[in-house]
Design a protein around this motif. Structure first.
Motif, PDB file in Angstrom:
ATOM      1  N   ARG A  96       0.822  -1.208   0.000  1.00 24.17           N
ATOM      2  CA  ARG A  96       0.000   0.000   0.000  1.00 24.17           C
ATOM      3  C   ARG A  96       0.859   1.262   0.000  1.00 24.17           C
ATOM      4  O   ARG A  96       0.525   2.247  -0.668  1.00 24.17           O
ATOM      5  N   ARG A  97       1.945   1.262   0.734  1.00 25.75           N
ATOM      6  CA  ARG A  97       2.831   2.426   0.735  1.00 25.75           C
ATOM      7  C   ARG A  97       3.449   2.623  -0.644  1.00 25.75           C
ATOM      8  O   ARG A  97       3.563   3.758  -1.126  1.00 25.75           O
ATOM      9  N   ASN A  98       3.842   1.529  -1.287  1.00 24.95           N
ATOM     10  CA  ASN A  98       4.386   1.638  -2.644  1.00 24.95           C
ATOM     11  C   ASN A  98       3.334   2.194  -3.607  1.00 24.95           C
ATOM     12  O   ASN A  98       3.659   2.990  -4.500  1.00 24.95           O
ATOM     13  N   ALA A  99       2.086   1.770  -3.435  1.00 27.03           N
ATOM     14  CA  ALA A  99       1.014   2.274  -4.290  1.00 27.03           C
ATOM     15  C   ALA A  99       0.800   3.768  -4.068  1.00 27.03           C
ATOM     16  O   ALA A  99       0.589   4.530  -5.019  1.00 27.03           O
ATOM     17  N   ARG A 189      -1.141   4.472  11.595  1.00 22.99           N
ATOM     18  CA  ARG A 189      -0.529   3.414  10.796  1.00 22.99           C
ATOM     19  C   ARG A 189       0.411   4.025   9.750  1.00 22.99           C
ATOM     20  O   ARG A 189       0.191   5.143   9.289  1.00 22.99           O
ATOM     21  N   ALA A 190       1.436   3.287   9.352  1.00 17.66           N
ATOM     22  CA  ALA A 190       2.465   3.838   8.471  1.00 17.66           C
ATOM     23  C   ALA A 190       1.892   4.328   7.150  1.00 17.66           C
ATOM     24  O   ALA A 190       2.316   5.376   6.629  1.00 17.66           O
ATOM     25  N   ASP A 191       0.930   3.598   6.585  1.00 15.53           N
ATOM     26  CA  ASP A 191       0.372   4.016   5.299  1.00 15.53           C
ATOM     27  C   ASP A 191      -0.456   5.299   5.442  1.00 15.53           C
ATOM     28  O   ASP A 191      -0.444   6.153   4.551  1.00 15.53           O
ATOM     29  N   ILE A 192      -1.145   5.445   6.572  1.00 15.61           N
ATOM     30  CA  ILE A 192      -1.934   6.663   6.808  1.00 15.61           C
ATOM     31  C   ILE A 192      -1.004   7.850   6.999  1.00 15.61           C
ATOM     32  O   ILE A 192      -1.253   8.948   6.473  1.00 15.61           O
ATOM     33  N   ALA A 193       0.077   7.651   7.757  1.00 13.62           N
ATOM     34  CA  ALA A 193       1.045   8.725   7.967  1.00 13.62           C
ATOM     35  C   ALA A 193       1.648   9.185   6.639  1.00 13.62           C
ATOM     36  O   ALA A 193       1.839  10.391   6.413  1.00 13.62           O
ATOM     37  N   LEU A 194       1.940   8.241   5.753  1.00 14.27           N
ATOM     38  CA  LEU A 194       2.483   8.591   4.442  1.00 14.27           C
ATOM     39  C   LEU A 194       1.445   9.315   3.598  1.00 14.27           C
ATOM     40  O   LEU A 194       1.761  10.314   2.929  1.00 14.27           O
ATOM     41  N   ALA A 195       0.220   8.853   3.625  1.00 15.80           N
ATOM     42  CA  ALA A 195      -0.833   9.450   2.804  1.00 15.80           C
ATOM     43  C   ALA A 195      -1.047  10.918   3.165  1.00 15.80           C
ATOM     44  O   ALA A 195      -1.182  11.776   2.280  1.00 15.80           O
ATOM     45  N   ILE A 196      -1.079  11.230   4.457  1.00 22.56           N
ATOM     46  CA  ILE A 196      -1.315  12.615   4.854  1.00 22.56           C
ATOM     47  C   ILE A 196      -0.140  13.503   4.476  1.00 22.56           C
ATOM     48  O   ILE A 196      -0.303  14.674   4.106  1.00 22.56           O
TER      49      ILE A 196
END
Length: 509
Positions: A96-99, A189-196
């Protein structure tokens, strides 16, 4: 003259000399035919180039859309728990982070290749991902009940009980209960932190595309949140601001805020999200929609939030050091224990906000609206608050020491036990204000209005009250009055029996 003309000029002269006029004419004809052929060839090449380049945009757009669809599909990637293939699947955070990173690159490329709609589409996908995977319903609630202000009809016993309970809830000078609770919140969560962070680190070019999102094709629209907020300048600290200066400033501030409200471009939509304890420092979230967002314990140091909508947002224990909140809408926001030191809130709307024990030290909030805000034991030390609206605000025990509040509206405000030592209150309206036991030592209150204000047992040591209107005010038990200045004070319908004034002070009034 062109290079070709320069080249053929000596040749024409030679032809005239050697082979005569007739041959020269023939030569000129050949030259003209040759030049025409070259011109036609160049036009053809340009037309072919245009035919090749023009479809590239149309070819690239479907390709970008295909990449977006592929990356979006990977945002739902799951992985079986290790060692138990039959167990419940969990989000594949790496995939998900890569996406998300792929979507960010697509958005950046889309702007460069004139496909701005793709950029906005990516931002919509990322915002939707946060809303779906971090909803506010999953946030941890503050365990203590909402702080209730003291009712106007409270008895002396109820007042004593209220103060005792306040000492328990806000006793620690460094961390209140709200800050301690916020500091223990789990990180997103790591993916949420990246998204924001992807949303908050959009480039100026990306934001320019967003500004033109809903604008007609033949019009251009700037990203209005880059327009500087009007600033109230003080010619000198010794001279108070005039009513004309403050009125002109607040008028300009309203116009600026109106331009923000009229913005028709794209706004990141993060309403109803859970961003507790998230690190949003130095991000650009100006104009973002954060209604009802859970930002308790979040770090928003130097974050840009001009014109952002934070209605009903929860920011208990959040750190907004030097955050830019000019023109932001914080109606009914929860800010108990929040740190807003040196933040800018010029023209911000905090109507009915709850900011008990919040730290507003050295903030700049000229022209802000805090109608009926709950600000018990909050600190506004050295704050700039000219023209601020604090009508009916609950400010029991608030610290306003050295605050600049010229022409402020403090009508019916509750300020018992408040510290206003050395505050600037020239021209302020404190009609019907409750100032029992307030410390007004060395306060500058020239031309202030205190119609029917309650100053029972207030300390006015060295206060400068020149031209103050105390019509029908309650001054029973006022302390240190002999050291205060009462030149030109209006004492109409005031019981002075409990006010120890000298005959000279009475004669000067």
């Amino acid at each position: 003259m062109s290079d070709s003309a320069t080249f053929f000029l000596p040749l024409s002269q030679l032809m005239m000399q050697e082979i005569g006029l007739a041959s020269a004419v023939t030569g000129f004809g050949l030259i003209a035919v040759f030049a025409l052929a070259i011109a036609r060839r160049s036009v053809r090449v340009r037309r072919i180039g245009a035919l090749v380049v023009a479809p590239l945009t149309w070819v690239r757009r479907p390709w970008i859309r295909a990449r977006i669809s592929k990356a979006e599909a990977r945002l739902t990637a799951v992985a079986p728990p290790p060692g138990d293939p039959r167990g419940q699947n969990t989000p594949d955070l790496d995939a998900r982070r890569n996406a998300l990173l792929l979507l960010e690159r697509i958005a950046q490329s889309a702007v460069r290749f004139d496909a701005g709609r793709a950029h906005v589409r990516v931002m919509e996908i990322v915002c939707a991902y946060i809303r779906e995977n971090a909803p506010a319903s999953e946030a941890v609630n503050f365990p203590l009940p909402e702080w209730t202000p003291l009712p106007d009809s409270a008895t002396d016993a109820e007042k004593a009980q209220h103060v005792a309970w306040r000492e328990v809830r806000f006793a620690n000078r460094i961390n209140s209960n709200a800050r301690d609770w916020a500091a223990a919140l789990k990180l997103p969560r790591a993916d949420i932190a990246l998204a924001i962070r992807i949303i908050g680190r959009r480039s100026a070019a990306q934001r320019a595309v967003e500004a033109a999102w809903e604008v007609e094709a033949d019009q251009t629209e700037p990203w209005v949140f880059d327009t500087p907020c009007p600033v109230l300048t003080r010619p000198t600290e010794a001279v108070p601001l005039s009513s004309g200066t403050v009125d002109a400033y607040t008028s300009n501030l309203r116009k600026w805020r109106g331009r923000l409200a009229a913005y028709r471009g794209y706004r990141p939509d993060l309403r109803g999200t859970n961003l507790q304890a998230a690190d949003l420092s130095q991000l650009v979230l100006s104009g973002a929609r954060l209604d009802g967002a859970r930002l308790d314990g979040a770090i928003l140091c130097e974050t840009r939030l001009e014109g952002a909508v934070l209605r009903d947002a929860h920011l208990r224990g959040a750190v907004l050091y030097r955050a830019q909140l000019d023109g932001a809408d914080l109606r009914r926001a929860f800010l108990e224990g929040a740190v807003l030191r040196e933040a800018t809130l010029q023209g911000a709307i905090l109507r009915k906000a709850r900011a008990e024990w919040a730290n507003f030290k050295e903030v700049r909030m000229d022209g802000a609206d805090l109608f009926e805000a709950r600000l018990e034991v909050a600190s506004f030390y050295k704050a700039r608050m000219a023209g601020v609206i604090l009508y009916k605000a609950r400010m029991d025990g608030v610290v306003l020491r050295q605050a600049a509040m010229e022409r402020a509206d403090l009508r019916r405000a509750h300020l018992p036990w408040a510290t206003l030592r050395e505050a600037r209150l020239e021209g302020a309206n404190l009609g019907w204000a409750q100032l029992e036991y307030a410390d007004l030592g060395s306060a500058r209150m020239a031309d202030a209005g205190l119609y029917k204000a309650n100053l029972r047992r207030a300390d006015v040591r060295l206060a400068q009250m020149t031209g103050v209107s105390l019509c029908r005010a309650v001054v029973t038990g006022v302390t240190s009055a002999p050291s205060a200045t009462f030149h030109g004070v209006l004492f109409k319908d005031v019981d002075l029996t409990g006010l120890p004034l000298s005959q000279e002070q009475i004669d000067q009034s």
